[in-house]
Structure formats: structure tokens, C-alpha cells
Design a protein around this motif. Structure first.
Motif, PDB file in Angstrom:
ATOM      1  N   GLY A   1      12.232  29.128 -29.171  1.00  0.00           N
ATOM      2  CA  GLY A   1      12.708  27.834 -28.669  1.00  0.00           C
ATOM      3  C   GLY A   1      12.506  27.687 -27.181  1.00  0.00           C
ATOM      4  O   GLY A   1      12.082  26.636 -26.695  1.00  0.00           O
ATOM      5  N   LYS A   2      12.793  28.753 -26.431  1.00  0.00           N
ATOM      6  CA  LYS A   2      12.566  28.718 -24.978  1.00  0.00           C
ATOM      7  C   LYS A   2      11.071  28.604 -24.671  1.00  0.00           C
ATOM      8  O   LYS A   2      10.686  27.951 -23.702  1.00  0.00           O
ATOM      9  N   ALA A   3      10.237  29.225 -25.486  1.00  0.00           N
ATOM     10  CA  ALA A   3       8.786  29.115 -25.287  1.00  0.00           C
ATOM     11  C   ALA A   3       8.332  27.666 -25.482  1.00  0.00           C
ATOM     12  O   ALA A   3       7.492  27.165 -24.732  1.00  0.00           O
ATOM     13  N   LYS A   4       8.917  26.976 -26.471  1.00  0.00           N
ATOM     14  CA  LYS A   4       8.597  25.560 -26.676  1.00  0.00           C
ATOM     15  C   LYS A   4       9.053  24.728 -25.481  1.00  0.00           C
ATOM     16  O   LYS A   4       8.346  23.820 -25.050  1.00  0.00           O
ATOM     17  N   GLU A   5      10.224  25.028 -24.954  1.00  0.00           N
ATOM     18  CA  GLU A   5      10.705  24.319 -23.758  1.00  0.00           C
ATOM     19  C   GLU A   5       9.744  24.515 -22.594  1.00  0.00           C
ATOM     20  O   GLU A   5       9.449  23.559 -21.860  1.00  0.00           O
ATOM     21  N   ARG A   6       9.252  25.746 -22.431  1.00  0.00           N
ATOM     22  CA  ARG A   6       8.305  26.013 -21.345  1.00  0.00           C
ATOM     23  C   ARG A   6       7.037  25.189 -21.510  1.00  0.00           C
ATOM     24  O   ARG A   6       6.480  24.695 -20.529  1.00  0.00           O
ATOM     25  N   ARG A   7       6.588  25.013 -22.760  1.00  0.00           N
ATOM     26  CA  ARG A   7       5.394  24.178 -23.003  1.00  0.00           C
ATOM     27  C   ARG A   7       5.642  22.746 -22.554  1.00  0.00           C
ATOM     28  O   ARG A   7       4.765  22.110 -21.960  1.00  0.00           O
ATOM     29  N   LEU A   8       6.836  22.221 -22.835  1.00  0.00           N
ATOM     30  CA  LEU A   8       7.186  20.869 -22.389  1.00  0.00           C
ATOM     31  C   LEU A   8       7.117  20.766 -20.873  1.00  0.00           C
ATOM     32  O   LEU A   8       6.485  19.868 -20.317  1.00  0.00           O
ATOM     33  N   VAL A   9       7.780  21.695 -20.211  1.00  0.00           N
ATOM     34  CA  VAL A   9       7.867  21.676 -18.751  1.00  0.00           C
ATOM     35  C   VAL A   9       6.496  21.880 -18.123  1.00  0.00           C
ATOM     36  O   VAL A   9       6.126  21.179 -17.172  1.00  0.00           O
ATOM     37  N   GLU A  10       5.718  22.814 -18.634  1.00  0.00           N
ATOM     38  CA  GLU A  10       4.395  23.076 -18.073  1.00  0.00           C
ATOM     39  C   GLU A  10       3.475  21.866 -18.208  1.00  0.00           C
ATOM     40  O   GLU A  10       2.761  21.521 -17.270  1.00  0.00           O
ATOM     41  N   ALA A  11       3.508  21.201 -19.370  1.00  0.00           N
ATOM     42  CA  ALA A  11       2.679  20.003 -19.560  1.00  0.00           C
ATOM     43  C   ALA A  11       3.074  18.923 -18.563  1.00  0.00           C
ATOM     44  O   ALA A  11       2.216  18.279 -17.953  1.00  0.00           O
ATOM     45  N   ALA A  12       4.367  18.753 -18.372  1.00  0.00           N
ATOM     46  CA  ALA A  12       4.863  17.740 -17.435  1.00  0.00           C
ATOM     47  C   ALA A  12       4.463  18.074 -16.003  1.00  0.00           C
ATOM     48  O   ALA A  12       3.923  17.234 -15.284  1.00  0.00           O
ATOM     49  N   HIS A  13       4.693  19.300 -15.592  1.00  0.00           N
ATOM     50  CA  HIS A  13       4.436  19.682 -14.198  1.00  0.00           C
ATOM     51  C   HIS A  13       2.961  19.676 -13.848  1.00  0.00           C
ATOM     52  O   HIS A  13       2.594  19.323 -12.728  1.00  0.00           O
ATOM     53  N   ARG A  14       2.105  20.038 -14.788  1.00  0.00           N
ATOM     54  CA  ARG A  14       0.659  19.992 -14.526  1.00  0.00           C
ATOM     55  C   ARG A  14       0.214  18.583 -14.141  1.00  0.00           C
ATOM     56  O   ARG A  14      -0.696  18.405 -13.346  1.00  0.00           O
ATOM     57  N   ALA A  15       0.874  17.586 -14.714  1.00  0.00           N
ATOM     58  CA  ALA A  15       0.491  16.196 -14.460  1.00  0.00           C
ATOM     59  C   ALA A  15       1.359  15.533 -13.388  1.00  0.00           C
ATOM     60  O   ALA A  15       1.164  14.362 -13.085  1.00  0.00           O
ATOM     61  N   GLY A  16       2.341  16.256 -12.847  1.00  0.00           N
ATOM     62  CA  GLY A  16       3.238  15.656 -11.864  1.00  0.00           C
ATOM     63  C   GLY A  16       4.268  14.736 -12.495  1.00  0.00           C
ATOM     64  O   GLY A  16       4.861  13.898 -11.827  1.00  0.00           O
TER      65      GLY A  16
END
Length: 160
Positions: free
Chosen positions: A128-143
């Protein structure tokens, strides 16, 4: 400023950027609801209902690939079918679909995604935490900024 201390040259830029992102959230000029529902009692139906009920003045775009209309509004099959990139998207789809929706938002130029989905770190400390990291990483890559998962949304009672 404190005597003898200098402001970091980029601090003003960060502050302005943060304010601009917050303005995109409260109130956005446009918003989409990914996973919109005809039923106002469902997670994907409540935002559509409340935006109308409380007089949201921006453009509202319900998204659901199986519907052409939701609660009296034209419905779009996907984010890419919208006439513009909305400033904010409410993500009301479940699980891995929420991750894909956030990735689409980031790629499409959305400024803020509000993820209402659950089933992330609160139910599984590793996967579940790994899925959260995917959300955050996708968002941060795009600003893009992200609120959630497990968010109930944002409201600005002053503007509807």
C-alpha cells in the motif's frame, strides 16, 4: 528579515509558486471528476452534486467512460477528451485505477489531484505504501500537487 540573515534567492519564487498552486485549488477555474456517478450518494456522485448545489462558478467536467451524461451535465469518456486541462481533478476511482488516473492527470498538465480512493498505506504497510509512492512520484515529476489518498476533498465555502 532578521538582521544579518539573507533570504534564499529562490524562496520568493517558491512562495509565489505555492500560492499559485493553492489558488488553483481554492477555487479552481475548472475541475474534473474522474469516476463521476449519476448517483449523488456515491463517492463519484457527491462532488458533481455539491459543485452544482453550492454554485461552483468554474467549468466542471464529469468523467466516466460508460456515460454520456451525469446529473444533467455532459460526461466525457476520459481526461484526454476534455476541451482543456482542468486545474483540479477529483479522483473518485478505486485502487490501481486511481494510480492510472493520477498518472494521466500529471501527463495532461493538471495542477492538483484530490484522490478520494482508499486501499493504500492504511491497509498494507508495504504494498500500500508503495502504491502511495507511485501516486506522489507521478505528481512530483510533473510539478502537480496531490491531496490524498483517502481525502474527502477540498471546499471553499466563500466561493461555492
Amino acid at each position: 528579515m532578521i538582521a544579518g540573515c539573507r533570504a534564499h534567492p529562490r524562496s520568493a519564487l517558491r512562495k509565489d509558486s505555492s500560492r499559485a498552486r493553492l489558488r488553483a485549488a481554492l477555487p479552481p477555474n475548472s475541475g474534473a471528476i474522474s469516476g463521476a456517478s449519476e448517483n449523488p450518494n456515491k463517492v463519484g456522485g457527491r462532488p458533481v452534486h455539491y459543485l452544482k448545489k453550492f454554485g461552483f462558478k468554474g467549468k466542471s467536467y464529469p468523467i466516466n467512460p460508460t456515460r454520456t451524461e451525469i446529473q444533467g451535465e455532459r460526461c466525457y469518456p476520459s481526461l484526454r477528451d476534455l476541451p482543456e486541462a482542468p486545474e483540479m481533478v477529483i479522483v473518485a476511482v478505486a485502487g490501481d485505477n486511481a494510480i492510472a488516473a493520477v498518472e494521466d492527470c500529471a501527463a495532461f498538465g493538471v495542477k492538483i489531484a484530490v484522490v478520494m480512493a482508499s486501499g493504500f498505506g492504511e491497509v498494507d504497510a508495504i504494498a500500500g505504501k508503495a502504491k502511495e509512492r507511485r501516486l506522489v512520484e507521478a505528481a512530483h515529476r510533473a510539478g502537480m500537487r496531490i491531496v490524498g489518498p483517502n481525502a474527502h476533498g477540498l471546499a471553499n465555502v466563500g466561493t461555492g
